[in-house]
Enzyme design. Structure first.
Site: not given
Ligand code: CP
Length: 308
Positions: A134, A225, A137, A294, A107, A266
């Site tokens: 992403h 979001d 997700q 997830r 990430r 998400c």
């Molecule tokens: N939705 C998501 O990626 O959550 P986090 O940022 O908690 O990993």
């Protein structure tokens, strides 16, 4: 090398195989305690590096638990505490990590970092979120939609709010899974033209409608979001709120969608900003199924990457 970098760069057949595999593995666990292993141990003897240059709850925990359920081991690494955060190149980091681990999930901020990691790693790399996309997700979201309502192909999805990285992967998914997507939000926060063009080239409708009430008419799924993403400056907050207030997903807006429409977010959410608690906790909402999925979607992604 089978990397999972984005939905639009993974074939339709492979995406479908990942969703089907995720669903089969979820069913096979049959509600057993989370800490118990799966019947199969496809990651036995495998070591997975989970690199985080940004905060995370869901991505971090779901990847970690998923690897363990499949018999593998993880190491969770903070970018700040690695030499990566102190001047070592991405390319050198990728080559070094590839000597220790079998799979890398990262990430990060810039898409270029992910791409450089994938270029130089000699093990598969998974995109755990960049400023631009992403994909993990949205694989979980497709799994969630189909568990509740059957095939997503031919459905109408409406994204309300900021055309951010999560929205970008939803637009990619529209093209790859064959559903129509309408974005509703202010012009300055439109998803990138390139993404909309990608979806259209796959033969689906990818539209922009500034009026949120018109946009959600006939929607099978409404998604939003956070209004301020992790990479956005704090100074953007007030302006974003002013721009996006009219795009809040509330009961009045959901009432314009189909009666059996689903609502997704998400998470993490800023309750009563981008969506009201009445919607988030209401009958249309599947937000915690998305969070759970997830785990299942990423387990299937890891198996696909490793060919196991
Ligand atoms: N939705 C998501 O990626 O959550 P986090 O940022 O908690 O990993």
């Amino acid at each position: 090398m089978t990397h999972f970098l984005d939905i639009h760069t993974t074939s339709k057949d492979d995406l479908r195989a990942i969703i089907d595999s995720a669903r089969a593995m979820k069913t096979a666990r049959d509600g057993r305690p989370k800490g118990t292993p799966d019947d199969e141990a496809p990651l036995a003897g495998r070591m997975v590096a989970l690199i985080f240059e940004k905060p995370s709850t869901r991505t971090r925990v779901s990847f970690d638990v998923g690897v363990r359920q499949m018999g593998g081991q993880t190491m969770v690494l903070s970018g700040r505490e690695m030499q990566l955060g102190h001047g070592e190149t991405i390319a050198d980091t990728a080559r070094v990590l590839s000597r220790y681990v079998d799979l890398i999930m990262i990430r990060t901020f810039e898409e270029a970092t992910l791409q450089e990691m994938a270029e130089y790693a000699t093990v598969p790399v998974i995109n755990g979120l960049t400023n631009r996309t992403h994909p993990c997700q949205i694989m979980a979201d497709i799994l969630t939609y189909e568990e509740h309502r059957g095939p997503i192909a031919g459905k109408k999805v409406v994204w309300s709010g900021d055309g951010n990285n999560v929205c970008a992967s939803f637009v990619h998914a529209a093209g790859q899974f064959g559903f129509d997507l309408t974005f509703t939000g202010p012009q300055t926060l439109d998803p990138e033209r390139e993404w909309l063009d990608f979806a259209r080239q796959q033969g689906v409708r990818a539209e922009i409608e500034r009026d949120p009430h018109k946009a959600v008419e006939g929607a099978d799924l409404v998604v939003t979001d956070t209004w301020v993403s992790m990479h956005d400056p704090e100074s953007a907050k007030e302006r974003r709120h002013n721009q996006l207030r009219g795009y809040q997903v509330n009961e009045e807006l959901m009432a314009k969608a189909k009666p059996d429409a689903l609502f997704m977010h998400c998470l993490p959410a800023h309750r009563n900003d981008e969506a009201t608690s009445a919607v988030m906790d209401g009958p249309h909402s599947v937000i915690f199924d998305e969070a759970e999925n997830r785990l299942h979607a990423q387990k299937a992604i890891m198996r696909w990457c490793l060919g196991v």
